[in-house]
Design a protein around this motif. Structure first.
Motif, PDB file in Angstrom:
ATOM      1  N   THR A   3       0.849  -1.190   0.000  1.00 54.35           N
ATOM      2  CA  THR A   3       0.000   0.000   0.000  1.00 54.35           C
ATOM      3  C   THR A   3       0.886   1.241   0.000  1.00 54.35           C
ATOM      4  OG1 THR A   3      -0.053   0.147   2.410  1.00 54.35           O
ATOM      5  CG2 THR A   3      -1.706  -1.261   1.341  1.00 54.35           C
ATOM      6  N   LEU A   4       0.241   2.398  -0.252  1.00 55.24           N
ATOM      7  CA  LEU A   4       0.978   3.652  -0.217  1.00 55.24           C
ATOM      8  C   LEU A   4       1.606   3.872   1.153  1.00 55.24           C
ATOM      9  CD1 LEU A   4       1.810   6.294  -1.568  1.00 55.24           C
ATOM     10  CD2 LEU A   4      -0.389   7.268  -0.882  1.00 55.24           C
ATOM     11  N   GLU A   5       0.873   3.497   2.214  1.00 56.82           N
ATOM     12  CA  GLU A   5       1.391   3.714   3.560  1.00 56.82           C
ATOM     13  C   GLU A   5       2.598   2.820   3.834  1.00 56.82           C
ATOM     14  OE1 GLU A   5       0.461   6.241   5.384  1.00 56.82           O
ATOM     15  OE2 GLU A   5      -0.854   6.675   3.690  1.00 56.82           O
ATOM     16  N   SER A   6       2.570   1.567   3.366  1.00 55.86           N
ATOM     17  CA  SER A   6       3.716   0.682   3.608  1.00 55.86           C
ATOM     18  C   SER A   6       4.919   1.118   2.792  1.00 55.86           C
ATOM     19  CB  SER A   6       3.346  -0.774   3.284  1.00 55.86           C
ATOM     20  OG  SER A   6       3.069  -0.948   1.902  1.00 55.86           O
ATOM     21  N   ILE A   7       4.681   1.654   1.579  1.00 58.46           N
ATOM     22  CA  ILE A   7       5.780   2.185   0.772  1.00 58.46           C
ATOM     23  C   ILE A   7       6.411   3.384   1.495  1.00 58.46           C
ATOM     24  CG2 ILE A   7       6.342   3.389  -1.378  1.00 58.46           C
ATOM     25  CD1 ILE A   7       4.173   1.685  -2.738  1.00 58.46           C
ATOM     26  N   SER A   8       5.569   4.261   2.026  1.00 59.22           N
ATOM     27  CA  SER A   8       6.080   5.410   2.782  1.00 59.22           C
ATOM     28  C   SER A   8       6.877   4.949   3.988  1.00 59.22           C
ATOM     29  CB  SER A   8       4.927   6.309   3.228  1.00 59.22           C
ATOM     30  OG  SER A   8       4.355   6.997   2.143  1.00 59.22           O
ATOM     31  N   ASP A  10       8.522   2.143   4.447  1.00 62.12           N
ATOM     32  CA  ASP A  10       9.805   1.573   4.026  1.00 62.12           C
ATOM     33  C   ASP A  10      10.790   2.675   3.667  1.00 62.12           C
ATOM     34  OD1 ASP A  10       8.814  -0.954   4.423  1.00 62.12           O
ATOM     35  OD2 ASP A  10       8.429  -1.364   2.297  1.00 62.12           O
ATOM     36  N   ARG A  11      10.308   3.665   2.936  1.00 57.30           N
ATOM     37  CA  ARG A  11      11.205   4.752   2.536  1.00 57.30           C
ATOM     38  C   ARG A  11      11.685   5.548   3.746  1.00 57.30           C
ATOM     39  NH1 ARG A  11       8.203   6.030  -2.844  1.00 57.30           N
ATOM     40  NH2 ARG A  11       6.687   7.076  -1.516  1.00 57.30           N
ATOM     41  N   ILE A  12      10.763   5.875   4.644  1.00 56.76           N
ATOM     42  CA  ILE A  12      11.132   6.653   5.830  1.00 56.76           C
ATOM     43  C   ILE A  12      12.139   5.877   6.677  1.00 56.76           C
ATOM     44  CG2 ILE A  12      10.237   7.448   8.051  1.00 56.76           C
ATOM     45  CD1 ILE A  12       9.801   9.462   5.907  1.00 56.76           C
ATOM     46  N   ASN A  13      11.896   4.577   6.872  1.00 60.79           N
ATOM     47  CA  ASN A  13      12.833   3.762   7.652  1.00 60.79           C
ATOM     48  C   ASN A  13      14.228   3.783   7.042  1.00 60.79           C
ATOM     49  OD1 ASN A  13      10.942   3.029   9.541  1.00 60.79           O
ATOM     50  ND2 ASN A  13      10.404   1.108   8.542  1.00 60.79           N
ATOM     51  N   ALA A  14      14.297   3.651   5.726  1.00 63.25           N
ATOM     52  CA  ALA A  14      15.590   3.616   5.045  1.00 63.25           C
ATOM     53  C   ALA A  14      16.307   4.959   5.179  1.00 63.25           C
ATOM     54  CB  ALA A  14      15.389   3.261   3.576  1.00 63.25           C
ATOM     55  N   LEU A  15      15.554   6.059   5.025  1.00 62.86           N
ATOM     56  CA  LEU A  15      16.180   7.375   5.119  1.00 62.86           C
ATOM     57  C   LEU A  15      16.662   7.665   6.535  1.00 62.86           C
ATOM     58  CD1 LEU A  15      13.834   9.542   2.856  1.00 62.86           C
ATOM     59  CD2 LEU A  15      16.168   8.811   2.366  1.00 62.86           C
ATOM     60  N   PHE A  16      15.857   7.309   7.527  1.00 63.67           N
ATOM     61  CA  PHE A  16      16.291   7.512   8.916  1.00 63.67           C
ATOM     62  C   PHE A  16      17.554   6.705   9.208  1.00 63.67           C
ATOM     63  CE2 PHE A  16      12.263   9.509  10.278  1.00 63.67           C
ATOM     64  CZ  PHE A  16      12.785  10.446  11.139  1.00 63.67           C
ATOM     65  N   ALA A  17      17.605   5.473   8.735  1.00 68.26           N
ATOM     66  CA  ALA A  17      18.782   4.633   8.974  1.00 68.26           C
ATOM     67  C   ALA A  17      20.038   5.269   8.382  1.00 68.26           C
ATOM     68  CB  ALA A  17      18.560   3.245   8.381  1.00 68.26           C
ATOM     69  N   GLU A  18      19.893   5.893   7.225  1.00 67.70           N
ATOM     70  CA  GLU A  18      21.059   6.508   6.593  1.00 67.70           C
ATOM     71  C   GLU A  18      21.447   7.819   7.264  1.00 67.70           C
ATOM     72  OE1 GLU A  18      21.701   6.385   2.326  1.00 67.70           O
ATOM     73  OE2 GLU A  18      19.768   5.359   2.115  1.00 67.70           O
ATOM     74  N   VAL A  19      20.484   8.681   7.542  1.00 65.61           N
ATOM     75  CA  VAL A  19      20.828   9.979   8.116  1.00 65.61           C
ATOM     76  C   VAL A  19      21.432   9.816   9.512  1.00 65.61           C
ATOM     77  CG1 VAL A  19      18.636  10.547   9.255  1.00 65.61           C
ATOM     78  CG2 VAL A  19      20.029  12.373   8.295  1.00 65.61           C
ATOM     79  N   GLU A  20      21.033   8.764  10.213  1.00 64.30           N
ATOM     80  CA  GLU A  20      21.563   8.541  11.562  1.00 64.30           C
ATOM     81  C   GLU A  20      23.030   8.128  11.561  1.00 64.30           C
ATOM     82  OE1 GLU A  20      18.797   5.748  13.103  1.00 64.30           O
ATOM     83  OE2 GLU A  20      17.161   7.212  13.115  1.00 64.30           O
TER      84      GLU A  20
END
Length: 421
Positions: A3-8, A10-20
Motif C-alpha cells: 500500500t501507499l502507507e507501507s511504501i512510505s 519503508d522509505r522513511i525507515n531507510a532514510l532515517f537509517a542513513e541519516v543517523e
C-alpha cells in the motif's frame, strides 16, 4: 501488493537509517552540529536525497539552505514551502528537525506517484544551522533568507575566539553572499508548513495524534552580573557575607517560582551560573547567571523583564549584593496562520485522527519564515516529552500520520487563497 502507507514506511525507515549514520562518535546519541564534519557529510547526502525524490533545481542557496522544487501547473504562482532542519544539538535525538525534512521529501514522492499535479510549485528546504551554536545565533539559514542576519552578526566570536564570518568561510560558504541574501528583497510564498515533533508531552498525555500549533513562544534571554565581596571562606562569618554566587543561585529560584505562578504557558530556565573564580577557600565576590524565559502569553511576555528585574534585584540585595541585568530579545511571539490551522484540523479529521491545539515552546525556522509567508506547524507526539537528548522518540505510526496530514494540508492550501501578509 504494498500500500501507499507501507511504501512510505519503508522509505522513511531507510532514510532515517542513513541519516543517523552521520553523527559524531565522541558523543552519546546523535550529534551533528553546524560546522561539523558529520553535518557537512550529511548535507552532501541530503542533496542526493532531494534529487532522488524527484525535486528539480536542487541547489544550496547563498545562506546554506538546501532547496528543491516540485513544479506545479502554474510555474509563476507563489510556491507552497515545506521545511525544517537536519543539524542537531550535542547528544541530541533522532527526530528533531529531521522528521520535517524527510517528511517533506516523502510528501513530494507521494504527489509524484499519485500523478496529481498541484497548481502551485511545491518547494522543500533543509534550513542551514537551525540549532543553537557557540556564536549564540540560531536559525542561520532562515534568518538570512528573510533579512534577519546583520553584518554585525558575522563579527560574533565563539569561546575559542573565532569569528562567525571566518567560520562560515571555512565551511565553504561566502559570508558576503549570506549578507547579500539578507539585504535583498525576499520572495513572498503562498504558505509555509512545517512538520515537527512536539518536544513536550501534551499530545501524549491527552492521547491525541496531531498537534495544531497556535503560536511559537517568544524568547527573552537574561545575563545577570552580581557584585558582592570577596572574603576568606574560613574567616568571614555567615551573616556578614556578601556572597555573589549565593545571590545568583537564589535568583534561579526566583525565576523558577515566577514562571510557575503563571496560569498559562510560560517557562523560565537558568542555563548557567558561574562564580568567576575556582578557589575553594574564597567567598565569591562576583558571579554571573544566564537564563531565558519563554511564553505565548503576550501580556506576561511584555512585562516579564520588568517584573523579574525587580524581583531578582530584591533577592540580590537580601544577600548584600548589587546586580546588573541585561535582557536580550531572541524572538517575539509568533502566531500561526488561522487558515492553515483550520486546514490542518480538516486534514486530521479526514483521516480520523484526533487533534488538539498546542503552543510551541521551542523556536523553529518557521518563526523567521512567518515574515514572508502565512505559516502553520503540525506536531506529532514525543514519547515522554523528551527531546534534545538520546532518548528522544516518536513512533513510526505518528510520523506517518504527520506526513499524511502534511500532504493533505498542502492540497488544501493549494486550492484556496490565504490572507496576505
Amino acid at each position: 501488493m504494498q500500500t501507499l502507507e507501507s511504501i512510505s514506511a519503508d522509505r522513511i525507515n531507510a532514510l532515517f537509517a542513513e541519516v543517523e549514520s552521520f553523527t559524531d562518535p565522541d558523543f552519546d546519541g546523535w550529534t551533528r552540529t553546524v560546522f561539523s564534519s558529520p553535518y557537512q557529510e550529511e548535507r552532501h547526502w541530503m542533496l542526493r536525497q532531494f534529487k532522488d525524490s524527484g525535486l528539480q533545481n536542487v541547489h544550496v542557496d547563498a545562506a546554506g539552505n538546501i532547496v528543491g522544487v516540485l513544479p506545479g501547473r502554474n510555474p509563476f504562482a507563489d510556491p507552497i514551502v515545506l521545511g525544517s532542519h537536519t543539524d542537531t544539538v550535542e547528544r541530541g535525538g533522532r527526530f528533531d528537525g529531521v522528521v520535517g525534512v524527510l517528511g517533506a521529501l516523502e510528501v513530494v514522492q507521494r504527489f509524484r506517484e499519485s500523478g496529481r499535479l498541484l497548481e502551485r510549485p511545491l518547494m522543500v528546504i533543509d534550513f542551514f544551522g537551525e540549532e543553537a551554536n557557540p556564536f549564540g545565533l540560531t536559525c542561520l539559514g532562515s534568518r538570512s533568507l528573510v533579512g534577519h542576519l546583520a553584518p554585525q552578526d558575522l563579527e560574533r566570536i565563539n569561546p575559542e575566539g573565532k569569528r562567525l564570518g571566518d567560520t562560515l568561510q571555512a565551511f565553504g560558504m561566502d559570508p558576503s553572499g549570506i549578507l547579500g541574501m539578507s539585504t535583498g528583497r525576499p520572495a513572498k510564498w503562498h504558505a509555509y508548513l512545517e512538520l515537527h515533533i512536539e518536544q513536550s508531552d501534551s499530545l501524549e498525555k491527552a492521547r491525541r495524534d496531531i498537534g495544531v500549533v497556535t503560536a511559537v513562544a517568544g524568547i527573552k534571554r537574561l545575563l545577570a552580573r552580581y557584585l558582592g565581596q570577596y572574603d576568606h571562606a574560613g574567616g568571614a562569618r555567615m551573616r556578614a557575607r556578601k556572597d555573589a554566587l549565593l545571590a545568583a543561585a537564589s535568583s534561579a529560584l526566583v525565576l523558577h517560582e515566577f514562571a510557575c505562578g503563571n496560569p498559562g504557558y510560560a517557562v523560565a530556565t537558568t542555563t548557567h551560573i558561574d562564580s568567576l573564580q575556582s578557589a575553594q577557600n574564597v567567598v565569591p565576590g562576583k558571579a554571573e547567571l544566564r537564563a531565558e524565559v519563554r511564553s505565548t502569553d503576550s501580556a506576561w511576555f511584555t512585562s516579564v523583564d520588568r517584573e523579574l528585574t525587580q524581583r531578582v534585584s530584591a533577592r540580590a540585595h537580601e544577600f548584600g549584593c548589587d546586580v546588573d541585568l541585561e535582557w536580550f530579545l531572541d524572538n517575539e511571539i509568533v502566531q500561526t496562520n488561522s487558515t492553515l490551522q483550520q486546514n490542518i484540523v480538516d486534514a486530521s479529521q479526514s483521516f480520523g485522527l484526533s487533534w488538539m491545539a498546542v503552543p510551541s515552546g521551542a523556536t523553529h525556522d518557521s518563526v523567521h519564515i512567518s515574515r514572508i509567508a502565512p505559516m502553520g506547524m503540525i506536531f506529532v507526539p514525543s514519547v515522554g516529552g523528551r527531546s534534545h537528548c538520546p532518548e528522544e522518540m516518536t513512533p513510526q505510526r505518528d510520523i506517518l500520520n504527520g506526513i499524511r496530514v502534511l500532504e493533505e494540508s498542502v492540497r488544501l492550501a493549494d486550492k484556496g487563497p490565504l490572507p496576505t501578509l
